[in-house]
Motif scaffolding. Structure first.
Motif, mmCIF file in Angstrom:
data_model
loop_
_atom_site.group_PDB
_atom_site.id
_atom_site.type_symbol
_atom_site.label_atom_id
_atom_site.label_comp_id
_atom_site.label_asym_id
_atom_site.label_seq_id
_atom_site.Cartn_x
_atom_site.Cartn_y
_atom_site.Cartn_z
ATOM 1 N N GLU A 48 -17.372 0.687 2.200
ATOM 2 C CA GLU A 48 -16.620 1.777 2.815
ATOM 3 C C GLU A 48 -17.422 2.446 3.900
ATOM 4 O O GLU A 48 -16.921 2.696 4.996
ATOM 5 C CB GLU A 48 -16.260 2.825 1.759
ATOM 6 C CG GLU A 48 -15.239 2.347 0.777
ATOM 7 C CD GLU A 48 -13.921 2.108 1.472
ATOM 8 O OE1 GLU A 48 -13.381 3.068 2.022
ATOM 9 O OE2 GLU A 48 -13.469 0.956 1.499
ATOM 10 N N HIS A 92 -8.144 5.887 0.622
ATOM 11 C CA HIS A 92 -6.859 5.265 0.886
ATOM 12 C C HIS A 92 -7.017 3.874 1.485
ATOM 13 O O HIS A 92 -6.189 2.995 1.239
ATOM 14 C CB HIS A 92 -6.109 6.169 1.852
ATOM 15 C CG HIS A 92 -5.034 5.471 2.575
ATOM 16 N ND1 HIS A 92 -3.913 5.048 1.924
ATOM 17 C CD2 HIS A 92 -4.929 5.076 3.854
ATOM 18 C CE1 HIS A 92 -3.152 4.450 2.798
ATOM 19 N NE2 HIS A 92 -3.734 4.445 3.959
ATOM 20 N N ALA A 93 -8.077 3.666 2.208
ATOM 21 C CA ALA A 93 -8.112 2.517 3.083
ATOM 22 C C ALA A 93 -8.034 1.128 2.420
ATOM 23 O O ALA A 93 -7.155 0.357 2.775
ATOM 24 C CB ALA A 93 -9.343 2.596 3.965
ATOM 25 N N PRO A 94 -8.889 0.777 1.475
ATOM 26 C CA PRO A 94 -8.991 -0.645 1.169
ATOM 27 C C PRO A 94 -7.766 -1.239 0.476
ATOM 28 O O PRO A 94 -7.203 -2.200 0.951
ATOM 29 C CB PRO A 94 -10.208 -0.731 0.267
ATOM 30 C CG PRO A 94 -10.379 0.617 -0.304
ATOM 31 C CD PRO A 94 -9.824 1.577 0.682
ATOM 32 N N GLY A 95 -7.377 -0.711 -0.636
ATOM 33 C CA GLY A 95 -6.294 -1.355 -1.373
ATOM 34 C C GLY A 95 -5.017 -0.559 -1.279
ATOM 35 O O GLY A 95 -3.965 -0.991 -1.703
ATOM 36 N N GLY A 96 -5.120 0.601 -0.734
ATOM 37 C CA GLY A 96 -3.942 1.426 -0.647
ATOM 38 C C GLY A 96 -3.811 2.384 -1.813
ATOM 39 O O GLY A 96 -3.070 3.346 -1.759
ATOM 40 N N HIS A 97 -4.524 2.145 -2.879
ATOM 41 C CA HIS A 97 -4.403 3.030 -4.018
ATOM 42 C C HIS A 97 -5.601 3.964 -4.057
ATOM 43 O O HIS A 97 -6.671 3.583 -4.520
ATOM 44 C CB HIS A 97 -4.360 2.232 -5.315
ATOM 45 C CG HIS A 97 -3.110 1.437 -5.426
ATOM 46 N ND1 HIS A 97 -1.980 1.919 -6.006
ATOM 47 C CD2 HIS A 97 -2.809 0.205 -4.987
ATOM 48 C CE1 HIS A 97 -1.042 1.014 -5.947
ATOM 49 N NE2 HIS A 97 -1.523 -0.038 -5.323
ATOM 50 N N HIS A 102 -8.958 -6.384 3.930
ATOM 51 C CA HIS A 102 -9.278 -5.049 4.376
ATOM 52 C C HIS A 102 -8.370 -4.628 5.522
ATOM 53 O O HIS A 102 -7.956 -5.448 6.312
ATOM 54 C CB HIS A 102 -10.717 -5.053 4.872
ATOM 55 C CG HIS A 102 -11.523 -3.990 4.218
ATOM 56 N ND1 HIS A 102 -12.598 -3.432 4.815
ATOM 57 C CD2 HIS A 102 -11.393 -3.398 3.039
ATOM 58 C CE1 HIS A 102 -13.104 -2.526 4.009
ATOM 59 N NE2 HIS A 102 -12.403 -2.493 2.919
ATOM 60 N N ASP A 103 -8.122 -3.334 5.588
ATOM 61 C CA ASP A 103 -7.405 -2.841 6.758
ATOM 62 C C ASP A 103 -8.270 -3.018 8.001
ATOM 63 O O ASP A 103 -9.460 -2.710 7.983
ATOM 64 C CB ASP A 103 -7.118 -1.338 6.589
ATOM 65 C CG ASP A 103 -5.785 -1.137 5.885
ATOM 66 O OD1 ASP A 103 -5.184 -2.146 5.479
ATOM 67 O OD2 ASP A 103 -5.367 0.012 5.726
ATOM 68 N N ASN A 146 0.846 -1.188 0.000
ATOM 69 C CA ASN A 146 0.000 0.000 0.000
ATOM 70 C C ASN A 146 0.877 1.231 0.000
ATOM 71 O O ASN A 146 2.020 1.185 0.396
ATOM 72 C CB ASN A 146 -0.873 0.023 1.246
ATOM 73 C CG ASN A 146 -1.880 -1.083 1.205
ATOM 74 O OD1 ASN A 146 -2.306 -1.505 0.130
ATOM 75 N ND2 ASN A 146 -2.227 -1.573 2.368
ATOM 76 N N ARG A 147 0.302 2.327 -0.432
ATOM 77 C CA ARG A 147 1.094 3.547 -0.380
ATOM 78 C C ARG A 147 1.239 4.014 1.070
ATOM 79 O O ARG A 147 2.245 4.580 1.441
ATOM 80 C CB ARG A 147 0.442 4.637 -1.214
ATOM 81 C CG ARG A 147 1.138 5.951 -1.075
ATOM 82 C CD ARG A 147 0.827 6.862 -2.193
ATOM 83 N NE ARG A 147 1.735 6.594 -3.299
ATOM 84 C CZ ARG A 147 1.751 7.350 -4.384
ATOM 85 N NH1 ARG A 147 0.933 8.355 -4.511
ATOM 86 N NH2 ARG A 147 2.591 7.082 -5.355
#
Lengths: 285, 548, 341
Positions: B506, B476-481, C108-109, A283-284
């Motif tokens: 979400e 930002h949360a789920p996949g990072g992108h 998921h985070d 992830n970023r």
């Protein structure tokens, strides 16, 4: 085998053909033995005297010398002087055909300014013109009484493997002890003091390599007949030619400069790709 | 969703798994540990994966190295080569060199394995160096992670020695020249130098017949064992302390945000292993490295232009070139020239690196523990010093290639050395000052130079709860992108297509995992003396991201 | 100890003695009310199926590459094809794994407590107690046993245990001061040919060894022909002599005085020898005085002689220790007479 001690003839086509047939029958073998004896008795004294075999003959035809004279006066005499007696550049009264052929055929000469560092270029003259200039300077040297080293013949003159023919292994050993310190074990060149660039050998022909060894184009030292025999020079030239033409067994050669480009590739491409991959996987944040 | 068939399959699977786990737990009582391991949470910022890259390089080094060891012969007995490589035919060489030539040309897959091993070593060190920089610039070495910093630096040091000993094993011209230089460096140590060198080499250079065997034992047994042990400790401590994370909405010193180990993170990690293998074997098969057949067997009278070590030792070789022709003689003794750049410099550098966590505490009067990372700009002094050190490193590394650079640029090496000698002072100073100023400017500007800020605006409502405003956090949360970060790769296209569901999820998630939630039970915890009171973190981070 | 110097800080934890959950550690995992089972293609079976096919196709490539690798092995192997196939196999497998993880697996985070990683004060106190119970029993009456006996005994035995290390190599002795050159040694080339005074032309360079010791690591020397070049002032403790009958030949150690590489780049224009390892530059006409780079001392000169038959020999070993410096080298003057230049 009766052929073993008579390799002198090996590079001559007619004898080769006879020899091949000779392996077929004892009758032919006797014939060949007689022929070889004749050749041996003819070639023996020649070998003991001047190195006929390992030198490429230079034209002594007046037409060539005259044409060479014209070219020399036009392109060389402004620095080397009319009649090659020297002016702002050294005299060429004892340099010999090898030096002239080396400097002109590698495009190092003609040079714009005598102060510039001669480096390899596309040759300015055609092979025929080069031969004419060589003929002219050779004629001048001979007339002066100080002929320099002739153009060495290289291993191509030796058609068959034999005890007299240099091997790659011989060339490899001589190259590593005498040449690799400057030109790199892979022949890719390096750096000398005072800003002199040591050229890569990968573009040079075998003949040019052999000429350079004998001539010592300064700042390179020379290697005279007391150090290397003609066969040894041919062996070095052959090995260098092999070095620059043999395919790289391990893949791309990356400039053949050793660990520095390797480290560069490892960091930029190796780690670089993996950073991009990590970026795509992770992830970023 | 799931059909009856799926449900029954799931039940059966669970039964089978239960049988196995029962068997294990009856003997080891491991269920609690396994549970927490499977649910362990990893914040998968991409830069955290570079340490993993190094680890997987190590794995590949072990695999390829074992294969090579099955063919290598650490013998300095002199043999005459009669093999398939014509230019060496009839030459005398050590059996070690011959075995590597045969391994390269006569063993199928041998050259691939050897080159992959060498590339993996170079990438291994590069990944370690990157990982170390990441840890340094983000302050991840701070309390409570000083021990892991020390272990990590030791891993770096041993990896360098391991790499150099491997470079020396083939006994070719390049490695022999490298060993000659190292012998001289060891010999230059005051008082014990000559004795030490003779002890290690078993005699004057090039050493006794036992030397290659010693090198081999060191390279394939002692150092790998140390590396494996220290790597295990490194990972165990990481596992125990949990990973650090960048500050962001919902992240505090007391919680950890990320995905569970099982299944997604584990699969991703295996994918990373595959990609490391791809790069290592790709380079190993397609790009030539260390063609020892060209260098020829080592002889003391031979040398080659372009004699350089692998890149990670290059800075020391460069320092050897930059150090002036000084050596000190008095009372019948001398401290020889190679000692200063070869022993003193790396000694000082590694001492400073080892001591850094404690130097850092002093510099910033920050003795507290931290789980959230610094952004490099927030500690301008540390960042500036780090950049200065990197510039020094690059300067020295460039110096090790002066002949090649000179050849390429048609500049004399005398000039290059002089430039780099001055550069080793001026470069770090200028670089450090520029970095320091840049950090301050960035702090003021707030914007990340290469990406839009992460996170949103954190506000505190009338009841004292924190909320995040703005879309950036949610994106930002789920996949990072995040869709707004300028990237549009394939998976995002898919994400767009399932947009409706996703928004729903979400929204769900935002309700359940609002910022205060994970940290809820820890509100009363207080730091009793640290410089950074824990409860203010969210406010702090909000400050960083207010631009979002 | 830092713990006493600075206030004790407990980070990322809330020990059982503090806070609400006293006695029971906060579960070190995901709180139960967080649902992280969502994944991007969960509610789109059609696309999920397509993704499965894609992944299966990628892994199929891996299998194909694997088979091809076996074929390549069977047919004799070719490094570049092997590398390419491995790239295909591992790249496809990795890509498939990433797609699988990204689109078909929940990830998921979630947020969890960091839990403990330090012990509570009670636990620490208990350890101190256990430790001191044993230590007290050991030390209180019989402290001398440890301090006065065990420590020195351990030290002596420890040193004894280090003794075998000395077997690893000989003592340096005089190895570093001498080479294999001896008075009268003929100069020979690598292929064991004696060197004649006429062998090396002006501006030539030849690597020579003492007869009988070809390949010795300390002895290689370079024989140079400087012709009639004007020899300059000798430098330092070393003299510089050009044997009058030697036809302009001079001979120097080939081992660099910096780090021991073979010095052999020869710049004929400036009469300099350069080392390929660290670019130390030596001016031949000044007795190989170092003029650039890190080398601190000139290359030792080999005193040459010419026999009646014209072959070269060494009058003596080098007058200085060759190669890089070492601790005892500074005292070399007592072993080596200074050469009169």
């Amino acid at each position: 085998m009766s052929q073993a001690p008579v390799p002198v003839a090996r590079w001559r086509r007619p004898f080769e053909a006879i020899r091949r047939r000779a392996l077929g029958g004892p009758l032919a073998l006797i014939g060949v033995a007689v022929a070889l004896f004749a050749v041996l008795s003819w070639a023996g004294p020649a070998q003991a005297g001047t190195p006929v075999r390992w030198t490429v003959p230079v034209s002594t035809k007046p037409a060539d010398i005259k044409a060479g004279n014209v070219l020399f006066d036009l392109h060389c005499s402004s620095c080397h002087g009319m009649g090659a007696v020297g002016a702002s550049a050294p005299a060429l009264l004892s340099v010999g055909p090898a030096a002239v052929d080396f400097f002109v055929s590698t495009g190092r000469m003609p040079l714009n300014s005598p102060k510039a560092q001669p480096v390899r270029h596309r040759p300015y003259f055609s092979p025929k013109q080069i031969a004419q200039i060589v003929a002219y300077v050779n004629a001048v040297d001979v007339a002066h009484g100080t002929p320099g080293p002739g153009i060495p013949a290289v291993v191509a003159a030796c058609k068959k493997q034999g005890p007299e023919c240099p091997t790659l292994s011989e060339g490899d050993q001589l190259f590593l002890l005498n040449c690799a310190q400057c030109h790199d074990a892979s022949g890719s060149g390096g750096m000398l003091s005072n800003g002199y660039v040591i050229p890569s050998l990968r573009a040079a022909t075998a003949t040019q390599i052999a000429e350079a060894v004998r001539v010592g184009p300064r700042p390179m030292p020379n290697f005279g007949p007391g150090q290397f025999t003609d066969q040894q020079v041919a062996a070095i030239a052959d090995y260098v030619h092999w070095l620059s033409t043999a395919p790289d067994r391990g893949g791309l050669g990356i400039a053949h400069f050793g660990p520095v480009p390797e480290g560069f590739v490892a960091i930029i491409f190796g780690l670089g790709i993996l950073l991009v991959v990590s970026r795509l996987i992770g992830n970023r944040g | 969703m799931s059909t009856a068939a799926e449900r029954s399959a799931s039940r059966k699977r669970a039964e089978r798994q239960e049988q196995v786990l029962d068997f294990v737990d009856d003997r080891l009582g491991s269920s609690r540990w396994i549970r927490s391991a499977l649910d362990k949470i990893f914040p998968d910022h991409w830069s955290f994966m570079v340490g993993e890259v190094a680890m997987y390089c190590f794995v590949l080094l072990l695999v390829t190295g074992v294969y090579l060891a099955l063919f290598y012969s650490p013998s300095s007995a002199v043999v005459t080569y009669h093999g398939s490589y014509a230019p060496l035919d009839g030459q005398k060489m050590t059996q070690a060199y011959e075995s590597v030539i045969n391994l390269s040309f006569n063993v199928r897959f041998g050259l691939l394995m050897r080159q992959a091993h060498h590339w993996a070593a170079n990438i291994f060190l590069a990944a370690i160096a990157f990982h170390m920089c990441r840890v340094f610039f983000t302050g991840a070495f701070r309390r409570p992670r000083e021990v892991n910093w020390i272990i990590g630096i030791t891993l770096l040091l041993i990896s360098m020695l391991e790499g150099f000993s491997g470079y020396s094993l083939p006994d070719d011209l390049l490695s022999g020249s490298g060993l000659r230089v190292v012998f001289s460096i060891v010999q230059s140590i005051p008082l014990i130098g000559p004795w030490l060198a003779f002890t290690v080499w078993g005699g004057p250079f090039p050493g006794s017949s036992a030397f290659l065997e010693r090198l081999f034992v060191i390279h394939e047994f002692i150092f790998p064992l140390l590396l494996a042990g220290l790597l295990g400790a490194h990972l165990a401590i990481l596992w125990h302390q949990k990973h650090t994370d960048f500050p962001g909405p919902g992240k505090t010193e007391k919680n950890i945000v990320g995905s569970r180990l099982w299944p997604q993170y584990a699969i991703k990690s295996q994918a990373l292993l595959m990609f490391v293998a791809m790069v290592v074997f790709g380079l190993g098969g397609l790009v030539q490295i260390n063609p020892i057949w060209i260098y020829g067997p080592f002889e003391a009278a031979r040398s080659s232009a372009g004699t350089q070590p692998d890149w990670y030792v290059g800075w020391l070789d460069g320092a050897m070139r930059l150090w002036p022709h000084w050596e000190f003689r008095s009372f019948g003794h001398e401290i020889a020239n190679p000692f200063f750049p070869g022993i003193l410099l790396p000694g000082l550098v590694f001492t400073a690196i080892y001591a850094w966590p404690w130097i850092d505490k002093r510099l910033f009067s920050d003795y507290g523990g931290h789980n959230l990372l610094d952004r490099p700009r927030d500690k301008p002094l540390r960042t500036a010093l780090g950049v200065a050190a990197l510039i020094f490193f690059v300067d020295c590394t460039l110096a090790s290639a002066t002949d090649l650079i000179g050849n390429g640029l048609q500049v004399s090496f005398e000039l290059l050395i002089e430039i780099l000698q001055y550069g080793s002072f001026i470069g770090p100073a200028v670089g450090g000052i520029v970095t320091y100023r840049a950090c301050l400017l960035l702090q003021r500007g707030g914007a990340h130079p290469i990406q839009r800020p992460v996170g949103g605006i954190i506000v505190r409502d009338a009841h004292g709860a924190y909320h995040t405003l703005g879309a950036a956090h949610e994106e930002h949360a789920p996949g990072g992108h995040g869709a707004d970060n300028g990237h549009s790769n394939a998976e995002e296209a898919v994400l767009e297509r399932v947009g409706a569901d996703r928004e729903e999820a979400e929204a769900d998630r935002a309700v359940r995992t609002g910022p205060g939630h994970g940290a809820e039970p820890v509100q009363e915890e207080r730091q009793s003396g640290g410089a950074e009171p824990a409860v203010d973190e969210q406010g702090d981070q909000g400050g960083h991201h207010r631009q979002g | 100890m830092t713990a006493t110097k600075y206030p004790r800080i407990v980070t990322g934890t809330h020990g059982p003695e503090e806070g609400a959950g006293a006695g029971t550690p906060w579960p070190d995992d995901v709180p139960p009310d967080q649902d992280d089972t969502w994944y991007p293609l969960r509610d789109d079976p059609w696309r999920a199926r397509r993704m499965e096919y894609l992944i299966a196709g990628l892994w199929g490539i891996t299998a194909v590459c694997g088979v091809a690798l076996m074929v390549v092995y069977w047919t004799g192997g070719q490094t570049q094809i092997e590398g390419g196939l491995l790239v295909g196999a591992t790249g496809a497998l990795g890509t498939g794994l990433v797609l699988w993880a990204r689109f078909l697996l929940p990830g998921h985070d979630v947020t969890a407590s960091r839990g403990h990683h330090v012990s509570s004060s009670q636990e620490r106190a208990a350890v101190v107690e256990s430790l001191s119970r044993g230590t007290d029993a050991m030390m209180s009456r019989r402290g001398f046993l440890v301090k006065k006996v065990l420590v020195p005994v351990g030290g002596i035995f420890g040193i004894a245990a280090l003794w075998p290390l000395a077997s690893l190599g000989p003592r340096p002795g005089r190895y570093l001061y001498h080479t294999k050159w001896y008075p009268g040694a003929r100069l020979v080339t690598e292929d064991n040919r004696a060197v004649h005074v006429s062998d090396v032309m002006v501006d030539g360079l030849l690597t020579v060894f003492p007869e009988g010791y070809i390949g010795d690591a300390a002895s290689p020397a370079v024989l140079l022909n400087i012709g009639g070049a004007a020899v300059q002032e000798p430098y330092g403790e070393q003299g510089f002599e050009v044997e009058s009958g030697a036809n302009g030949l001079v001979c120097f150690s080939k081992i660099c005085t910096h780090a021991g590489c073979a010095v052999s780049l020869f710049n004929v224009l400036s009469m300099q020898l350069i080392c390929p390892c660290h670019q130390s530059t030596f001016d031949v006409l000044q007795g190989c005085k170092p003029v650039f780079g890190p080398a601190p001392r000139p290359l030792p000169q080999l005193p040459l002689g010419v026999r009646a038959d014209g072959y070269l020999y060494a009058k003596h070993d080098f007058y200085q220790p060759i190669g890089p410096g070492f601790w005892n080298r500074g005292g070399d003057n007592q072993y080596f007479p200074k050469v009169s230049s």
